[in-house]
Design a protein around this motif. Structure first.
Motif, PDB file in Angstrom:
ATOM      1  N   THR A 212       0.823  -1.207   0.000  1.00  0.00           N
ATOM      2  CA  THR A 212       0.000   0.000   0.000  1.00  0.00           C
ATOM      3  C   THR A 212       0.858   1.259   0.000  1.00  0.00           C
ATOM      4  O   THR A 212       0.502   2.252  -0.641  1.00  0.00           O
ATOM      5  CB  THR A 212      -0.933  -0.002   1.226  1.00  0.00           C
ATOM      6  N   SER A 213       1.979   1.226   0.704  1.00  0.00           N
ATOM      7  CA  SER A 213       2.879   2.376   0.696  1.00  0.00           C
ATOM      8  C   SER A 213       3.388   2.646  -0.708  1.00  0.00           C
ATOM      9  O   SER A 213       3.468   3.811  -1.140  1.00  0.00           O
ATOM     10  CB  SER A 213       4.063   2.131   1.642  1.00  0.00           C
ATOM     11  N   ALA A 214       3.725   1.594  -1.435  1.00  0.00           N
ATOM     12  CA  ALA A 214       4.180   1.773  -2.816  1.00  0.00           C
ATOM     13  C   ALA A 214       3.111   2.436  -3.669  1.00  0.00           C
ATOM     14  O   ALA A 214       3.395   3.376  -4.440  1.00  0.00           O
ATOM     15  CB  ALA A 214       4.574   0.419  -3.409  1.00  0.00           C
ATOM     16  N   ILE A 215       1.865   1.992  -3.529  1.00  0.00           N
ATOM     17  CA  ILE A 215       0.783   2.554  -4.347  1.00  0.00           C
ATOM     18  C   ILE A 215       0.509   4.004  -3.981  1.00  0.00           C
ATOM     19  O   ILE A 215       0.356   4.871  -4.850  1.00  0.00           O
ATOM     20  CB  ILE A 215      -0.477   1.681  -4.200  1.00  0.00           C
ATOM     21  N   PHE A 216       0.448   4.309  -2.681  1.00  0.00           N
ATOM     22  CA  PHE A 216       0.201   5.690  -2.264  1.00  0.00           C
ATOM     23  C   PHE A 216       1.331   6.613  -2.722  1.00  0.00           C
ATOM     24  O   PHE A 216       1.081   7.748  -3.145  1.00  0.00           O
ATOM     25  CB  PHE A 216       0.049   5.766  -0.741  1.00  0.00           C
ATOM     26  N   THR A 242       4.174   1.388 -15.077  1.00  0.00           N
ATOM     27  CA  THR A 242       4.290  -0.067 -15.230  1.00  0.00           C
ATOM     28  C   THR A 242       4.469  -0.743 -13.864  1.00  0.00           C
ATOM     29  O   THR A 242       3.832  -1.762 -13.566  1.00  0.00           O
ATOM     30  CB  THR A 242       5.473  -0.411 -16.142  1.00  0.00           C
ATOM     31  N   ILE A 243       5.321  -0.147 -13.028  1.00  0.00           N
ATOM     32  CA  ILE A 243       5.505  -0.663 -11.674  1.00  0.00           C
ATOM     33  C   ILE A 243       4.209  -0.518 -10.876  1.00  0.00           C
ATOM     34  O   ILE A 243       3.863  -1.373 -10.046  1.00  0.00           O
ATOM     35  CB  ILE A 243       6.657   0.079 -10.974  1.00  0.00           C
ATOM     36  N   PHE A 244       3.459   0.555 -11.130  1.00  0.00           N
ATOM     37  CA  PHE A 244       2.180   0.781 -10.461  1.00  0.00           C
ATOM     38  C   PHE A 244       1.208  -0.358 -10.760  1.00  0.00           C
ATOM     39  O   PHE A 244       0.508  -0.845  -9.864  1.00  0.00           O
ATOM     40  CB  PHE A 244       1.607   2.118 -10.914  1.00  0.00           C
ATOM     41  N   MET A 245       1.178  -0.807 -12.006  1.00  0.00           N
ATOM     42  CA  MET A 245       0.311  -1.927 -12.375  1.00  0.00           C
ATOM     43  C   MET A 245       0.714  -3.195 -11.611  1.00  0.00           C
ATOM     44  O   MET A 245      -0.141  -3.915 -11.075  1.00  0.00           O
ATOM     45  CB  MET A 245       0.394  -2.177 -13.880  1.00  0.00           C
ATOM     46  N   LEU A 246       2.010  -3.451 -11.514  1.00  0.00           N
ATOM     47  CA  LEU A 246       2.469  -4.640 -10.788  1.00  0.00           C
ATOM     48  C   LEU A 246       2.163  -4.535  -9.296  1.00  0.00           C
ATOM     49  O   LEU A 246       1.798  -5.528  -8.659  1.00  0.00           O
ATOM     50  CB  LEU A 246       3.972  -4.827 -10.997  1.00  0.00           C
ATOM     51  N   ALA A 247       2.291  -3.326  -8.738  1.00  0.00           N
ATOM     52  CA  ALA A 247       1.975  -3.145  -7.314  1.00  0.00           C
ATOM     53  C   ALA A 247       0.496  -3.382  -7.053  1.00  0.00           C
ATOM     54  O   ALA A 247       0.119  -3.966  -6.029  1.00  0.00           O
ATOM     55  CB  ALA A 247       2.391  -1.741  -6.862  1.00  0.00           C
ATOM     56  N   LEU A 248      -0.369  -2.936  -7.964  1.00  0.00           N
ATOM     57  CA  LEU A 248      -1.801  -3.175  -7.819  1.00  0.00           C
ATOM     58  C   LEU A 248      -2.113  -4.666  -7.874  1.00  0.00           C
ATOM     59  O   LEU A 248      -2.920  -5.181  -7.092  1.00  0.00           O
ATOM     60  CB  LEU A 248      -2.572  -2.432  -8.912  1.00  0.00           C
ATOM     61  N   LEU A 249      -1.490  -5.365  -8.802  1.00  0.00           N
ATOM     62  CA  LEU A 249      -1.716  -6.807  -8.911  1.00  0.00           C
ATOM     63  C   LEU A 249      -1.163  -7.536  -7.690  1.00  0.00           C
ATOM     64  O   LEU A 249      -1.703  -8.563  -7.263  1.00  0.00           O
ATOM     65  CB  LEU A 249      -1.077  -7.345 -10.186  1.00  0.00           C
ATOM     66  N   SER A 250      -0.083  -6.995  -7.108  1.00  0.00           N
ATOM     67  CA  SER A 250       0.441  -7.576  -5.870  1.00  0.00           C
ATOM     68  C   SER A 250      -0.543  -7.383  -4.723  1.00  0.00           C
ATOM     69  O   SER A 250      -0.762  -8.291  -3.918  1.00  0.00           O
ATOM     70  CB  SER A 250       1.789  -6.938  -5.530  1.00  0.00           C
ATOM     71  N   LEU A 251      -1.148  -6.194  -4.635  1.00  0.00           N
ATOM     72  CA  LEU A 251      -2.144  -5.945  -3.596  1.00  0.00           C
ATOM     73  C   LEU A 251      -3.358  -6.846  -3.772  1.00  0.00           C
ATOM     74  O   LEU A 251      -4.022  -7.223  -2.805  1.00  0.00           O
ATOM     75  CB  LEU A 251      -2.557  -4.469  -3.625  1.00  0.00           C
ATOM     76  N   ALA A 252      -3.655  -7.198  -5.031  1.00  0.00           N
ATOM     77  CA  ALA A 252      -4.766  -8.112  -5.292  1.00  0.00           C
ATOM     78  C   ALA A 252      -4.438  -9.546  -4.880  1.00  0.00           C
ATOM     79  O   ALA A 252      -5.350 -10.360  -4.713  1.00  0.00           O
ATOM     80  CB  ALA A 252      -5.130  -8.069  -6.776  1.00  0.00           C
ATOM     81  N   PRO A 323      12.775   8.554  -3.019  1.00  0.00           N
ATOM     82  CA  PRO A 323      13.556   7.295  -2.947  1.00  0.00           C
ATOM     83  C   PRO A 323      12.790   6.156  -2.278  1.00  0.00           C
ATOM     84  O   PRO A 323      13.005   4.990  -2.600  1.00  0.00           O
ATOM     85  CB  PRO A 323      14.781   7.698  -2.114  1.00  0.00           C
ATOM     86  N   LEU A 324      11.870   6.501  -1.334  1.00  0.00           N
ATOM     87  CA  LEU A 324      11.075   5.455  -0.696  1.00  0.00           C
ATOM     88  C   LEU A 324      10.191   4.733  -1.703  1.00  0.00           C
ATOM     89  O   LEU A 324       9.873   3.553  -1.522  1.00  0.00           O
ATOM     90  CB  LEU A 324      10.214   6.056   0.413  1.00  0.00           C
ATOM     91  N   THR A 325       9.795   5.441  -2.756  1.00  0.00           N
ATOM     92  CA  THR A 325       8.951   4.821  -3.777  1.00  0.00           C
ATOM     93  C   THR A 325       9.667   3.640  -4.411  1.00  0.00           C
ATOM     94  O   THR A 325       9.087   2.567  -4.621  1.00  0.00           O
ATOM     95  CB  THR A 325       8.572   5.851  -4.853  1.00  0.00           C
ATOM     96  N   THR A 326      10.940   3.823  -4.718  1.00  0.00           N
ATOM     97  CA  THR A 326      11.728   2.737  -5.322  1.00  0.00           C
ATOM     98  C   THR A 326      11.836   1.546  -4.375  1.00  0.00           C
ATOM     99  O   THR A 326      11.678   0.390  -4.782  1.00  0.00           O
ATOM    100  CB  THR A 326      13.131   3.251  -5.674  1.00  0.00           C
ATOM    101  N   ILE A 327      12.065   1.829  -3.105  1.00  0.00           N
ATOM    102  CA  ILE A 327      12.226   0.752  -2.122  1.00  0.00           C
ATOM    103  C   ILE A 327      10.936  -0.042  -1.971  1.00  0.00           C
ATOM    104  O   ILE A 327      10.925  -1.283  -2.066  1.00  0.00           O
ATOM    105  CB  ILE A 327      12.668   1.336  -0.767  1.00  0.00           C
ATOM    106  N   PHE A 328       9.817   0.676  -1.756  1.00  0.00           N
ATOM    107  CA  PHE A 328       8.552  -0.013  -1.504  1.00  0.00           C
ATOM    108  C   PHE A 328       8.030  -0.732  -2.749  1.00  0.00           C
ATOM    109  O   PHE A 328       7.449  -1.814  -2.643  1.00  0.00           O
ATOM    110  CB  PHE A 328       7.512   0.965  -0.978  1.00  0.00           C
ATOM    111  N   THR A 329       8.223  -0.136  -3.930  1.00  0.00           N
ATOM    112  CA  THR A 329       7.773  -0.821  -5.143  1.00  0.00           C
ATOM    113  C   THR A 329       8.573  -2.094  -5.386  1.00  0.00           C
ATOM    114  O   THR A 329       8.032  -3.121  -5.807  1.00  0.00           O
ATOM    115  CB  THR A 329       7.879   0.103  -6.366  1.00  0.00           C
ATOM    116  N   SER A 330       9.859  -2.035  -5.095  1.00  0.00           N
ATOM    117  CA  SER A 330      10.687  -3.242  -5.259  1.00  0.00           C
ATOM    118  C   SER A 330      10.234  -4.339  -4.305  1.00  0.00           C
ATOM    119  O   SER A 330      10.108  -5.509  -4.696  1.00  0.00           O
ATOM    120  CB  SER A 330      12.163  -2.907  -5.018  1.00  0.00           C
ATOM    121  N   LEU A 331       9.985  -3.976  -3.047  1.00  0.00           N
ATOM    122  CA  LEU A 331       9.551  -4.972  -2.070  1.00  0.00           C
ATOM    123  C   LEU A 331       8.166  -5.521  -2.391  1.00  0.00           C
ATOM    124  O   LEU A 331       7.886  -6.693  -2.141  1.00  0.00           O
ATOM    125  CB  LEU A 331       9.555  -4.363  -0.671  1.00  0.00           C
ATOM    126  N   SER A 332       7.300  -4.678  -2.948  1.00  0.00           N
ATOM    127  CA  SER A 332       5.916  -5.095  -3.170  1.00  0.00           C
ATOM    128  C   SER A 332       5.768  -6.108  -4.297  1.00  0.00           C
ATOM    129  O   SER A 332       4.715  -6.731  -4.424  1.00  0.00           O
ATOM    130  CB  SER A 332       5.040  -3.873  -3.464  1.00  0.00           C
TER     131      SER A 332
END
Length: 346
Positions: A212-216, A242-252, A323-332
């Motif tokens: 959720t942090s990545a998406i926000f 593109t990363i946003f789409m993957l983060a959404l699918l991860s949240l799903a 920079p937190l966006t990169t970290i959280f998207t990678s983890l998500s």
């Protein structure tokens, strides 16, 4: 907002969270929750917009009610048992009152009414705090008192939360409300396993916080507040979308992304407890959430907005990526192969 006031509010927020999660006495836990409530109110109302003031008022009233119930539950338990220890919650009425109080603080059904409205009136950064850090102390209290809570009541609230969170999210066009109902649905997954394996509740919360942090953070970077503007985000930062789409699918909860791990473990544990019908029900209800996650991903990556009028599209964005966006998207999207390591945190 004054930088000094913002710093004080942020430090108070961290202090209140730390006090609650590290306390073993009901009074200190209550004090930490009150510090949290008072610290987040200036952050909600800092835009001085009528909707922000309304959101802060709703948040204060609901949290004050929940804190009062929690204090009453702890005093009732101390009256009958002589114990102020959080783990010594034994009186049935105290257990019921505590369940209601924590459910109000988290936004579980049927006490969910305040959460989408408060998020809709807040900024993206404040929404991130409300959906993640502010839920950590109540989740911790649920974790500590889990052996004393009524499993039937928790299961009922979890199923209804997953159902209502998925169902109400279908008709939303505001991204903050979509994520609010997504949070309610995920709280159902956290609650349903609380009596059987509390460690899984914490793991689910941690991984939900990361995703959720990545998406926000992505929505904050692209300044996206509704579906009609989600359709134009691909022109701003194409790789990030593109990363946003993957983060959404991860949240799903789709494999092989990170969000699949907690749902897989919860379904496995429910099956071990011979709760096959419960596992089947909450799995099917997660399909409702999958629909609006796919809709968000579809709008962000595939569709284009209608061009009935001439207007200037924003090409790229001048806002630097956090920079937190990169970290959280990678983890998500990459933690599933590291699941044995993730499981060791419990």
């Amino acid at each position: 907002m004054n930088p000094q006031a913002k710093l004080i509010s942020t430090m108070s927020l961290l202090l209140g969270t730390s006090i609650t999660i590290s306390s073993n006495h009901w009074m200190t836990a209550w004090i930490g929750l009150e510090i949290n409530t008072l610290a987040i109110l200036p952050l909600i109302s800092k835009t001085h917009h009528p909707r922000a003031i309304e959101a802060s008022t709703k948040y204060f009233l609901t949290q004050a009610t929940a804190s009062t119930l929690l204090l009453f539950a702890s005093m009732t338990n101390a009256w009958f048992s002589g114990q102020w220890d959080i783990t010594q919650l034994t009186h049935p009425m105290s257990c019921m009152l505590l369940t209601i109080a924590i459910s109000i603080k988290l936004g579980l059904v049927p006490f969910h009414f305040w959460f989408p409205e408060v998020l809709q009136g807040s900024t993206m950064t404040t929404c991130l705090l409300l959906a993640t850090i502010m839920k950590f102390p109540p989740i911790t209290l649920f974790y500590l008192t889990s052996p004393s809570l009524n499993s039937t009541l928790l299961t009922l609230m979890a199923i209804t939360s997953a159902a209502l969170g998925g169902w109400m999210g279908l008709n939303q066009t505001q991204t903050r409300k979509v994520l609010a109902f997504s949070s309610i649905a995920h709280l159902g997954w956290m609650t349903i396993i609380l009596n059987y394996d509390p460690n899984l509740t914490l793991i689910t919360f941690y991984l939900y916080t990361v995703t959720t942090s990545a998406i926000f953070l992505i929505l904050n970077t692209t300044n996206t507040l509704k579906l009609s503007t989600v359709m134009t985000t691909w022109t701003k930062i194409p790789p990030l979308v593109t990363i946003f789409m993957l983060a959404l699918l991860s949240l799903a909860g789709l494999p092989p992304l990170t969000g699949f791990l907690p749902k897989w473990l919860i379904i496995q544990e429910l099956t071990k407890q011979e709760l096959t019908a419960t596992a089947t029900a909450i799995s099917l209800l997660s399909l409702l959430g999958l629909f609006f996650y796919l809709r968000l991903a579809y709008c962000a990556t595939i569709t284009l907005p209608p061009n009935f009028t001439n207007y200037m599209k924003q090409w790229q964005t001048n806002k630097p990526t956090n920079p937190l966006t990169t970290i959280f998207t990678s983890l998500s999207i990459t933690l599933l192969p590291l699941s044995p390591m993730v499981l060791t945190i419990s």
